[in-house]
Scaffold this active site. Sequence first.
Site, short mmCIF file in Angstrom:
data_model
loop_
_atom_site.label_atom_id
_atom_site.label_comp_id
_atom_site.label_asym_id
_atom_site.label_seq_id
_atom_site.Cartn_x
_atom_site.Cartn_y
_atom_site.Cartn_z
N HIS A 41 0.61 -1.29 -0.10
CA HIS A 41 -0.07 -0.09 0.23
C HIS A 41 0.98 1.08 -0.02
O HIS A 41 0.29 2.54 -0.10
CB HIS A 41 -0.87 0.07 1.31
CG HIS A 41 -0.10 0.28 2.45
ND1 HIS A 41 0.66 -0.69 3.35
CD2 HIS A 41 -0.14 1.45 3.36
CE1 HIS A 41 1.14 -0.32 4.17
NE2 HIS A 41 0.76 1.05 4.24
C1 UD1 Z 1 -1.44 6.01 5.86
C2 UD1 Z 1 -0.21 6.20 6.26
C3 UD1 Z 1 0.90 5.15 6.27
C4 UD1 Z 1 0.48 3.81 6.97
C5 UD1 Z 1 -0.88 3.57 6.25
C6 UD1 Z 1 -1.69 2.31 7.06
C7 UD1 Z 1 0.37 8.66 6.13
C8 UD1 Z 1 1.22 9.58 5.10
N1 UD1 Z 1 0.29 7.38 5.52
O1 UD1 Z 1 -1.53 5.42 4.14
O2 UD1 Z 1 2.12 5.50 6.53
O3 UD1 Z 1 1.34 2.76 6.28
O4 UD1 Z 1 -1.97 4.50 6.37
O5 UD1 Z 1 -2.36 1.42 6.45
O6 UD1 Z 1 -0.09 8.91 7.19
N2 UD1 Z 1 -8.92 5.06 2.35
C9 UD1 Z 1 -10.11 4.48 2.35
N3 UD1 Z 1 -10.57 4.33 3.64
C10 UD1 Z 1 -10.14 4.71 4.80
C11 UD1 Z 1 -8.73 5.28 4.57
C12 UD1 Z 1 -8.25 5.44 3.27
O7 UD1 Z 1 -10.82 4.14 1.28
O8 UD1 Z 1 -10.45 4.59 5.77
C13 UD1 Z 1 -8.38 5.27 0.81
C14 UD1 Z 1 -8.84 6.68 0.38
O9 UD1 Z 1 -8.77 6.54 -1.17
C15 UD1 Z 1 -7.59 7.42 0.65
C16 UD1 Z 1 -6.51 6.50 0.61
O10 UD1 Z 1 -7.11 5.24 0.98
O11 UD1 Z 1 -7.40 8.61 -0.30
C17 UD1 Z 1 -5.07 6.77 1.21
O12 UD1 Z 1 -5.39 6.84 2.66
P1 UD1 Z 1 -4.27 7.76 3.42
O13 UD1 Z 1 -4.80 7.65 5.03
O14 UD1 Z 1 -4.26 9.05 3.04
O15 UD1 Z 1 -2.97 6.95 3.39
P2 UD1 Z 1 -2.81 5.53 3.32
O16 UD1 Z 1 -2.24 4.83 2.12
O17 UD1 Z 1 -3.98 4.75 4.14
N1 UDP Z 2 -2.99 -5.81 8.81
C1 UDP Z 2 -4.17 -6.21 9.20
N2 UDP Z 2 -4.99 -6.56 8.02
C2 UDP Z 2 -4.61 -6.68 6.80
C3 UDP Z 2 -3.27 -6.26 6.78
C4 UDP Z 2 -2.54 -5.50 7.81
O1 UDP Z 2 -4.84 -6.34 10.22
O2 UDP Z 2 -5.50 -6.92 5.74
C5 UDP Z 2 -2.22 -5.31 10.20
C6 UDP Z 2 -0.78 -6.02 10.16
O3 UDP Z 2 -0.99 -7.30 11.08
C7 UDP Z 2 -0.08 -4.77 10.80
C8 UDP Z 2 -0.66 -3.79 10.43
O4 UDP Z 2 -1.91 -4.15 9.82
O5 UDP Z 2 0.02 -5.16 12.13
C9 UDP Z 2 0.29 -3.14 9.35
O6 UDP Z 2 -0.47 -1.84 8.72
P1 UDP Z 2 -0.20 -1.29 7.38
O7 UDP Z 2 0.52 -2.28 6.56
O8 UDP Z 2 -1.32 -0.76 6.95
O9 UDP Z 2 0.94 0.05 7.75
P2 UDP Z 2 2.57 0.09 8.19
O10 UDP Z 2 2.78 -0.97 9.16
O11 UDP Z 2 2.98 -0.16 6.81
O12 UDP Z 2 2.39 1.42 8.50
#
Ligand code: UD1
Ligand code: UDP
Length: 358
Positions: free
Chosen positions: A205
Amino acid sequence: MKISIVLGTRPEIIKMSPVIRELENQGLDYFILHTGQHYSYNLDKIFFEDLELPEAKYNLDVGSGSHAEETGKMLIGIEKVLKEEKPDIVLVEGDTNTVVAGALAASKLHIKVGHVEAGLRSYDRTMPEEINRVLADHVSDYLFAPTEKARGNLLMEGIDENKIFVTGNTIVDAVYQNLEIAKRKVNSLKKLNLNPGGYFLMTAHRQENVDIKERLKGVLEGLELVYRKFNFPIIYPIHPRTMKRLKEFGLDVSKGIRLIEPLGFLEFLQLEANAKLVLTDSGGVQEETCILKVPCVTLRDNTERPETLEVGSNVLAGVNQNKILEGVKIMLSKERNWKNPFGDGNAGERIIKIVEEI
Ligand code: UD1
Ligand code: UDP
């Protein structure tokens, strides 16, 4: 003493859960402020349910947007709550936009800031998370570094050694606390018709991977090569960001890849623990595979979790298809006898003890 926990995304909820559990156990005065950065059921509420966490007292509902939009809205909302609640300390965890907003809003109000998982560095400023880590660390008063290496990074940046505490990573607590619970409550292998050791698990992601068509294509091509070579199904609970990009770029996934909705922590943990191997660009997943003794191939060119490379649980493969296949071959040939460098599973307790002492 009043403590404010500021969180907003999936990994923060998971990694703060041991800290919250400790606050609950000790009956301390605290409240949760959720920014609403993540809001979909399977990126947010499911973790409160799985981890049996109390509901947030505040939810700012900031939702998705550009970095400035998200962070700006959060700063305004967090400041308002902190002014009313007047906590003595704000705790944030990790490297998201929520973390930088929580740390900055608090420090400008002269409220103490504790950063859980401080000192991680990829030394790659193209990652939004790297900028968030550096900013959060430098406005924090107490830095809870998971490892000695993280402490060393902070010292190299001139941060006062008296502010730094090596506690271990709270993800170890979360894994240990929930593996048995997962066995009792869920059967994700049966649900997906999988056998232990008979599948690969995949997550991706990261903005710098999935928002760039060529890089996302490279990842998908790599997965196809891996499937053709090993013939194991690749289970991919796909993050909504990545799903959106797949559609936008018109990219297809090969038949060996099973795209499913993101899973709750208990189901995901169980899938991780029983996978033959995991491919990922996630930070938390690199740590969890290391703790669970499951080989990991990281779809990135660098990592802020170098401990996993050193102990041998993980290799960096980037997004080139041949390198991904090579990474899988290397990791499958390894013995799973590495040591967990992330601590003993008591980080949450340690952090709260330090907060109480100071
Ligand atoms: C964010 C964090 C990243 C973390 C990740 C965990 C930042 C800069 N990034 O990335 O470090 O690893 O969360 O998963 O803070 N969206 C949904 N539903 C939601 C949230 C998001 O559909 O509940 C979609 C939207 O299209 C949105 C996109 O995901 O635009 C990105 O969401 P955003 O929170 O900006 O960044 P993540 O990629 O989730
Ligand atoms: N995770 C989860 N369900 C999923 C994918 C990931 O519960 O479908 C959990 C995973 O076990 C880990 C955390 O989400 O603890 C990692 O989150 P993510 O990869 O979104 O963010 P990052 O760690 O890269 O910031």
